[in-house]
Design an enzyme around this catalytic site. Structure first.
Site, PDB file in Angstrom:
ATOM      1  N   LYS A  14      -5.503 -10.939  30.613  1.00 37.44           N
ATOM      2  CA  LYS A  14      -6.913 -10.256  30.127  1.00 37.44           C
ATOM      3  C   LYS A  14      -7.255  -8.810  30.064  1.00 37.44           C
ATOM      4  O   LYS A  14      -7.664  -8.623  28.826  1.00 37.44           O
ATOM      5  CB  LYS A  14      -8.008 -10.797  30.970  1.00 37.44           C
ATOM      6  CG  LYS A  14      -7.961 -12.463  31.412  1.00 37.44           C
ATOM      7  CD  LYS A  14      -9.293 -12.839  32.515  1.00 37.44           C
ATOM      8  CE  LYS A  14      -9.029 -12.280  33.590  1.00 37.44           C
ATOM      9  NZ  LYS A  14      -8.156 -12.637  34.419  1.00 37.44           N
ATOM     10  N   ARG A  87     -16.737 -15.905  36.228  1.00 40.36           N
ATOM     11  CA  ARG A  87     -15.663 -16.681  36.939  1.00 40.36           C
ATOM     12  C   ARG A  87     -15.893 -17.784  37.587  1.00 40.36           C
ATOM     13  O   ARG A  87     -15.165 -18.474  38.329  1.00 40.36           O
ATOM     14  CB  ARG A  87     -14.993 -15.612  38.096  1.00 40.36           C
ATOM     15  CG  ARG A  87     -13.626 -14.962  37.733  1.00 40.36           C
ATOM     16  CD  ARG A  87     -13.623 -13.988  38.951  1.00 40.36           C
ATOM     17  NE  ARG A  87     -12.205 -13.372  38.737  1.00 40.36           N
ATOM     18  CZ  ARG A  87     -11.557 -12.394  38.395  1.00 40.36           C
ATOM     19  NH1 ARG A  87     -12.546 -11.474  37.671  1.00 40.36           N
ATOM     20  NH2 ARG A  87     -10.611 -11.814  38.817  1.00 40.36           N
ATOM     21  N   ARG A 126       2.592  -5.222  38.551  1.00 36.82           N
ATOM     22  CA  ARG A 126       1.716  -4.554  37.875  1.00 36.82           C
ATOM     23  C   ARG A 126       1.250  -3.002  38.462  1.00 36.82           C
ATOM     24  O   ARG A 126       1.460  -2.904  39.798  1.00 36.82           O
ATOM     25  CB  ARG A 126       0.573  -5.318  37.841  1.00 36.82           C
ATOM     26  CG  ARG A 126      -0.836  -4.488  37.051  1.00 36.82           C
ATOM     27  CD  ARG A 126      -1.782  -5.407  36.951  1.00 36.82           C
ATOM     28  NE  ARG A 126      -2.294  -6.314  37.460  1.00 36.82           N
ATOM     29  CZ  ARG A 126      -3.160  -7.289  37.121  1.00 36.82           C
ATOM     30  NH1 ARG A 126      -3.471  -7.619  35.991  1.00 36.82           N
ATOM     31  NH2 ARG A 126      -3.764  -7.955  38.269  1.00 36.82           N
ATOM     32  N   ARG A 161      -2.743  -1.808  42.797  1.00 39.41           N
ATOM     33  CA  ARG A 161      -3.980  -2.130  43.157  1.00 39.41           C
ATOM     34  C   ARG A 161      -3.955  -2.885  44.554  1.00 39.41           C
ATOM     35  O   ARG A 161      -2.757  -3.573  44.799  1.00 39.41           O
ATOM     36  CB  ARG A 161      -4.636  -3.452  42.133  1.00 39.41           C
ATOM     37  CG  ARG A 161      -5.547  -2.474  41.036  1.00 39.41           C
ATOM     38  CD  ARG A 161      -5.731  -3.575  40.173  1.00 39.41           C
ATOM     39  NE  ARG A 161      -6.435  -4.699  40.774  1.00 39.41           N
ATOM     40  CZ  ARG A 161      -6.746  -5.786  39.548  1.00 39.41           C
ATOM     41  NH1 ARG A 161      -6.647  -5.529  38.218  1.00 39.41           N
ATOM     42  NH2 ARG A 161      -7.257  -6.916  40.137  1.00 39.41           N
ATOM     43  N   ARG A 172      -6.219 -14.878  45.635  1.00 38.07           N
ATOM     44  CA  ARG A 172      -6.925 -14.944  44.582  1.00 38.07           C
ATOM     45  C   ARG A 172      -6.685 -16.159  43.649  1.00 38.07           C
ATOM     46  O   ARG A 172      -7.743 -16.603  43.075  1.00 38.07           O
ATOM     47  CB  ARG A 172      -6.711 -13.761  43.491  1.00 38.07           C
ATOM     48  CG  ARG A 172      -6.964 -12.369  44.022  1.00 38.07           C
ATOM     49  CD  ARG A 172      -6.129 -11.183  43.606  1.00 38.07           C
ATOM     50  NE  ARG A 172      -6.641 -10.753  42.366  1.00 38.07           N
ATOM     51  CZ  ARG A 172      -5.802 -10.100  41.525  1.00 38.07           C
ATOM     52  NH1 ARG A 172      -4.627  -9.531  42.033  1.00 38.07           N
ATOM     53  NH2 ARG A 172      -6.354  -9.702  40.409  1.00 38.07           N
TER      54      ARG A 172
HETATM   55  P1  AMP Z   1      -9.961  -8.410  38.199  1.00 40.31           P
HETATM   56  O1  AMP Z   1      -9.930  -6.881  38.007  1.00 40.31           O
HETATM   57  O2  AMP Z   1     -10.687  -9.214  37.203  1.00 40.31           O
HETATM   58  O3  AMP Z   1      -8.588  -9.124  38.720  1.00 40.31           O
HETATM   59  O4  AMP Z   1     -10.872  -8.504  39.518  1.00 40.31           O
HETATM   60  C1  AMP Z   1     -10.497  -7.926  40.666  1.00 40.31           C
HETATM   61  C2  AMP Z   1     -11.724  -8.447  41.841  1.00 40.31           C
HETATM   62  O5  AMP Z   1     -12.819  -8.119  41.589  1.00 40.31           O
HETATM   63  C3  AMP Z   1     -11.541 -10.014  41.962  1.00 40.31           C
HETATM   64  O6  AMP Z   1     -10.255 -10.367  42.645  1.00 40.31           O
HETATM   65  C4  AMP Z   1     -12.906 -10.096  42.760  1.00 40.31           C
HETATM   66  O7  AMP Z   1     -12.918  -9.796  44.063  1.00 40.31           O
HETATM   67  C5  AMP Z   1     -13.678  -9.188  42.153  1.00 40.31           C
HETATM   68  N1  AMP Z   1     -14.368  -9.756  40.854  1.00 40.31           N
HETATM   69  C6  AMP Z   1     -14.122  -9.281  39.491  1.00 40.31           C
HETATM   70  N2  AMP Z   1     -14.782  -9.833  38.633  1.00 40.31           N
HETATM   71  C7  AMP Z   1     -15.519 -10.900  39.516  1.00 40.31           C
HETATM   72  C8  AMP Z   1     -16.352 -12.001  38.952  1.00 40.31           C
HETATM   73  N3  AMP Z   1     -16.819 -12.270  37.803  1.00 40.31           N
HETATM   74  N4  AMP Z   1     -16.898 -12.513  40.083  1.00 40.31           N
HETATM   75  C9  AMP Z   1     -16.830 -12.300  41.437  1.00 40.31           C
HETATM   76  N5  AMP Z   1     -15.878 -11.320  41.848  1.00 40.31           N
HETATM   77  C10 AMP Z   1     -15.221 -10.552  40.704  1.00 40.31           C
END
Ligand code: AMP
Length: 217
Positions: A14, A87, A126, A161, A172
């Site tokens: 994404k 999400r 990553r 990360r 996750r």
């Molecule tokens: P990402 O960078 O999209 O992989 O998001 C990293 C982390 O941020 C996720 O594992 C969640 O802990 C939090 N997060 C990001 N987007 C959301 C969302 N839409 N709803 C809830 N938690 C989120």
């Protein structure tokens, strides 16, 4: 103004696809993960609450995330590209209600599908640029930087990360598997929904997705 959505599991591409799309089309990229990581690094009230949740690979609560997103949409004039939002079904429903109330159109909902066994290696390998304004994404095997641990684009150090460990990835994926289907069912069958094969090189995925955006312009 329209709102486009990129959906898919952690590591499906994404973020990488969003960055490529922003280079090609006039779009504002809104990654809720980036917004939350920024809040964590600034030590804001939301960041302090979200830090441990994110490190454990859990989801931040819907109301907090919806609030951050709706604040960012206010006053936006360009088309917006969401990455990592919505999400959950609750987020998708709340977003739908918010967009209707503001007379904002939904554009494309692109669901990037990648088999689960490919995702872990992508996430664990990553590396991301530590400069939040750059945020370039690399992979130790698939897309290494020219100089080890240094961003090709801005020269900042790369970082791994906290939630890209094998352990956090499993958590996750468990969150994803529990929340994704009801959310995607909200969009599937609708006129905006497109399913894309993400088990391919980033450039091939980008060609497919950018074609969809050109058709939808
Ligand atoms: P990402 O960078 O999209 O992989 O998001 C990293 C982390 O941020 C996720 O594992 C969640 O802990 C939090 N997060 C990001 N987007 C959301 C969302 N839409 N709803 C809830 N938690 C989120």
């Amino acid at each position: 103004m329209k709102v486009h959505i990129l959906l898919g599991p952690p590591g499906c591409g994404k973020g990488t696809t969003a960055k490529q799309l922003v280079g090609e089309f006039t779009l504002t990229h809104l990654s809720t993960g980036d917004i939350l990581r920024d809040a964590v690094s600034k030590g804001t009230e939301i960041g302090l609450r979200a830090k441990a949740i994110m490190a454990a690979g859990k989801l931040v609560d819907d109301d907090t995330v919806n609030g951050l997103v709706f604040a960012r949409l206010q006053g936006e004039t360009h088309d917006v590209l969401f990455d990592g939002y919505p999400r959950t079904l609750q987020q998708a429903q709340a977003l739908g209600t918010f967009l209707s109330s503001q007379a904002i159109e939904t554009g494309l909902v692109v669901d990037i599908e990648v088999p689960e066994n490919v995702l872990e290696a992508r996430v664990v390998g990553r590396r991301v640029c530590s400069n939040n304004d750059c945020g370039a994404i690399y992979h130790l095997q698939n897309k290494p930087p020219k100089v080890e641990n240094i961003c090709d684009k801005c020269g900042s150090p790369l970082k791994h990360r906290a939630d890209d460990s094998s352990e956090a990835f499993k958590s996750r994926m468990a969150e994803f598997n529990a929340t994704f289907q009801p959310m995607v069912d909200f969009y599937r069958g609708g006129k905006h929904y497109r399913l894309v094969d993400g088990n391919n090189t980033p450039d091939k995925v980008f060609v497919t997705v950018s074609k969809l955006f050109k058709e939808n312009a």
